[in-house]
Design an enzyme around this catalytic site. Sequence first.
Site, PDB file in Angstrom:
ATOM      1  N   GLU A 245      -0.497 -13.663  65.755  1.00  0.00           N
ATOM      2  CA  GLU A 245       0.256 -13.306  64.548  1.00  0.00           C
ATOM      3  C   GLU A 245       1.254 -14.436  64.321  1.00  0.00           C
ATOM      4  O   GLU A 245       2.284 -14.498  64.987  1.00  0.00           O
ATOM      5  CB  GLU A 245       1.000 -11.978  64.756  1.00  0.00           C
ATOM      6  N   CYS A 279       8.466 -12.957  58.844  1.00  0.00           N
ATOM      7  CA  CYS A 279       7.171 -13.648  58.730  1.00  0.00           C
ATOM      8  C   CYS A 279       6.501 -13.308  57.406  1.00  0.00           C
ATOM      9  O   CYS A 279       5.858 -14.154  56.802  1.00  0.00           O
ATOM     10  CB  CYS A 279       6.270 -13.299  59.907  1.00  0.00           C
TER      11      CYS A 279
HETATM   12  P1  NDP Z   1       8.041 -19.333  68.593  1.00  0.00           P
HETATM   13  O1  NDP Z   1       6.626 -19.684  68.338  1.00  0.00           O
HETATM   14  O2  NDP Z   1       9.013 -20.401  68.816  1.00  0.00           O
HETATM   15  O3  NDP Z   1       8.135 -18.359  69.873  1.00  0.00           O
HETATM   16  C1  NDP Z   1       7.408 -17.154  69.970  1.00  0.00           C
HETATM   17  C2  NDP Z   1       7.307 -16.749  71.430  1.00  0.00           C
HETATM   18  O4  NDP Z   1       6.480 -17.671  72.144  1.00  0.00           O
HETATM   19  C3  NDP Z   1       8.647 -16.746  72.152  1.00  0.00           C
HETATM   20  O5  NDP Z   1       8.703 -15.684  73.076  1.00  0.00           O
HETATM   21  C4  NDP Z   1       8.608 -18.087  72.865  1.00  0.00           C
HETATM   22  O6  NDP Z   1       9.462 -18.146  73.975  1.00  0.00           O
HETATM   23  C5  NDP Z   1       7.159 -18.140  73.288  1.00  0.00           C
HETATM   24  N1  NDP Z   1       6.689 -19.476  73.626  1.00  0.00           N
HETATM   25  C6  NDP Z   1       7.248 -20.691  73.346  1.00  0.00           C
HETATM   26  N2  NDP Z   1       6.466 -21.702  73.828  1.00  0.00           N
HETATM   27  C7  NDP Z   1       5.398 -21.113  74.412  1.00  0.00           C
HETATM   28  C8  NDP Z   1       4.226 -21.614  75.060  1.00  0.00           C
HETATM   29  N3  NDP Z   1       3.998 -22.928  75.210  1.00  0.00           N
HETATM   30  N4  NDP Z   1       3.318 -20.731  75.531  1.00  0.00           N
HETATM   31  C9  NDP Z   1       3.507 -19.393  75.358  1.00  0.00           C
HETATM   32  N5  NDP Z   1       4.601 -18.858  74.762  1.00  0.00           N
HETATM   33  C10 NDP Z   1       5.527 -19.709  74.280  1.00  0.00           C
HETATM   34  O7  NDP Z   1       8.470 -18.389  67.376  1.00  0.00           O
HETATM   35  P2  NDP Z   1       9.922 -17.810  67.053  1.00  0.00           P
HETATM   36  O8  NDP Z   1      10.366 -16.967  68.209  1.00  0.00           O
HETATM   37  O9  NDP Z   1      10.800 -18.893  66.565  1.00  0.00           O
HETATM   38  O10 NDP Z   1       9.582 -16.803  65.857  1.00  0.00           O
HETATM   39  C11 NDP Z   1       9.539 -17.184  64.521  1.00  0.00           C
HETATM   40  C12 NDP Z   1       8.104 -17.397  64.078  1.00  0.00           C
HETATM   41  O11 NDP Z   1       7.377 -16.197  64.317  1.00  0.00           O
HETATM   42  C13 NDP Z   1       7.980 -17.662  62.585  1.00  0.00           C
HETATM   43  O12 NDP Z   1       7.042 -18.678  62.370  1.00  0.00           O
HETATM   44  C14 NDP Z   1       7.455 -16.342  62.043  1.00  0.00           C
HETATM   45  O13 NDP Z   1       6.746 -16.459  60.854  1.00  0.00           O
HETATM   46  C15 NDP Z   1       6.601 -15.880  63.173  1.00  0.00           C
HETATM   47  N6  NDP Z   1       6.387 -14.449  63.106  1.00  0.00           N
HETATM   48  C16 NDP Z   1       5.143 -13.985  62.817  1.00  0.00           C
HETATM   49  C17 NDP Z   1       4.940 -12.629  62.665  1.00  0.00           C
HETATM   50  C18 NDP Z   1       3.583 -12.087  62.387  1.00  0.00           C
HETATM   51  O14 NDP Z   1       3.364 -10.904  62.645  1.00  0.00           O
HETATM   52  N7  NDP Z   1       2.633 -12.843  61.864  1.00  0.00           N
HETATM   53  C19 NDP Z   1       6.035 -11.662  62.807  1.00  0.00           C
HETATM   54  C20 NDP Z   1       7.288 -12.270  63.139  1.00  0.00           C
HETATM   55  C21 NDP Z   1       7.445 -13.617  63.278  1.00  0.00           C
HETATM   56  P3  NDP Z   1      10.952 -18.755  73.773  1.00  0.00           P
HETATM   57  O15 NDP Z   1      11.603 -17.949  72.688  1.00  0.00           O
HETATM   58  O16 NDP Z   1      11.544 -18.539  75.090  1.00  0.00           O
HETATM   59  O17 NDP Z   1      10.760 -20.196  73.385  1.00  0.00           O
END
Ligand code: NDP
Length: 497
Positions: A245, A279
């Site tokens: 997502e 999102c």
């Molecule tokens: P990120 O992609 O930065 O992070 C998402 C999660 O992935 C966090 O828990 C993060 O940890 C973790 N993560 C980071 N690097 C890795 C890796 N290499 N491998 C596995 N996991 C990893 O997103 P954001 O938290 O900034 O969220 C915002 C984004 O989420 C926006 O683009 C938004 O559109 C999207 N989003 C999509 C939704 C949907 O349903 N389609 C709903 C809500 C948001 P850490 O935070 O510790 O870096």
Amino acid sequence: MTATRTPGMPFVEDGVLVSTSPATGAEAGRLPVADAAAVAAAVRHARDASAWWQSLGFDGRKARLLRWRALLVQRIEELAELTHLETGKPVADAIVEASAAIEHTDWAARNAKRVLGHRRTRTRLLLAEHAGHVEYLPYGVVGVIGPWNYPILTPLGPTSGALMAGNTVVFKPSEYTPAVGQWLVDTFAEIVPEHPVLQAVHGLGDVGAALCRSGVDKVAFTGSTATAKKVMGACAESLTPVVLEAGGKDALIVDADADVNAAAEAAVWGSMTNSGQTCIGIERVYAVEPVYDRFVAAVVEKAGKLKLGEDLGPITMPGQLDIIRRHIDDALAHGGKALVGGANAVQPPGVAPTVLVDVPEDSAAVREETFGPTLTITKVADADEAVAKANAVPYGLGGAVFGKANAVRIARRLHAGMVAVNSTLSFVGMGSLPFGGVGDSGFGRIHGDDGLREFARPRAISVRRGPSPVPVMTFERSPAQISRLVKVLRLLYGRDS
Ligand code: NDP
């Protein structure tokens, strides 16, 4: 001497992840960071718990999830206050977010047996001597990785689906919202104290990466498109299936027969709620020429009334402020005009509502995810032009259409996983609807029947009940039996219809 900290920026101190309020810098959560060994141990414990959780059956799991849902409702103010502290979003918004998560938990609990229960398939003439059965088995352990913008709703959708399908779950919350994540896990443990059916592992991105490589049986990721690609890459090493997502750039189309005032109200809500950090937030509007002026005036009037610090909280992730500033500056530098907010809208820790018109279609504010309380409005000749422009970005998450006669027809033409007609964002609150995108917004579904099936693998069983009238799947068949098969095929399938 204590280093100066940026409010909202989490930091790690002596192996502990500390999250802080983006509004005040006050400490929000303090959780131990998991290393790869701790992640592996959590997955091991989840696997050990899995047989017991599966043995409860749909009814036993439903009873537990309904009790958890009731606990979430009873303590919703506490959850909303913590979410407000850790993300900065207004308490009322956190309650609305929690209400959607509660709806999905209830829906998954009540519908899993219907969707995932054993069923028999209809027997057809070919192989008529066999009965067909389908069972939906849990994967085992599901890794859930969540973002910070909706720290209650985004993990609870996949988590409730995965749990009801019979999986145990290891959840990696965003480093910005670990306290909310831990709160959810702790309250679940109050209802399910026997085994670690739902656990959290905390830390930075490397902990999410470790979870992908930990041997979990499926990963449900919600976050940015860039990280989704890394997650898919890590999971590819072990062919671990994923549901992704990812981000969006949702458009709202206003057709000629739309209720213009309602469309403006929904556009402002859809773009500015949670300070635009949604999102499925509306980031672009395409309004047809006959209603454009009235629509713009109504949006300006409504957005102009919103107050930063009251209606709009701070930007949760401080680094996002630079992206929002860049998008606004770029739009203004290329001929765009700000009718609300604009050049000085970025006022750390927040961003004032910003409404932009005349922004070129190839600018960042129209093509890239802004994730701030900004909205571009573009005049189009008709719905065809609106659809073409709405579909001209690589994302395909959600969208919205306002209109009467053709609104649903227009909705069907959007390259998106979900479309709201005469509202914005509403599909995310409906337990029965699948949620997910296409293109750069990812694939797979959470919520609804499809969201439950995402967390189960079908197993097909054919049971032979008697002798075959055309026994051809044996070396003992005769040429006459093959001829009979051909005759039967001609009879059954040899005609055009
Ligand atoms: P990120 O992609 O930065 O992070 C998402 C999660 O992935 C966090 O828990 C993060 O940890 C973790 N993560 C980071 N690097 C890795 C890796 N290499 N491998 C596995 N996991 C990893 O997103 P954001 O938290 O900034 O969220 C915002 C984004 O989420 C926006 O683009 C938004 O559109 C999207 N989003 C999509 C939704 C949907 O349903 N389609 C709903 C809500 C948001 P850490 O935070 O510790 O870096």
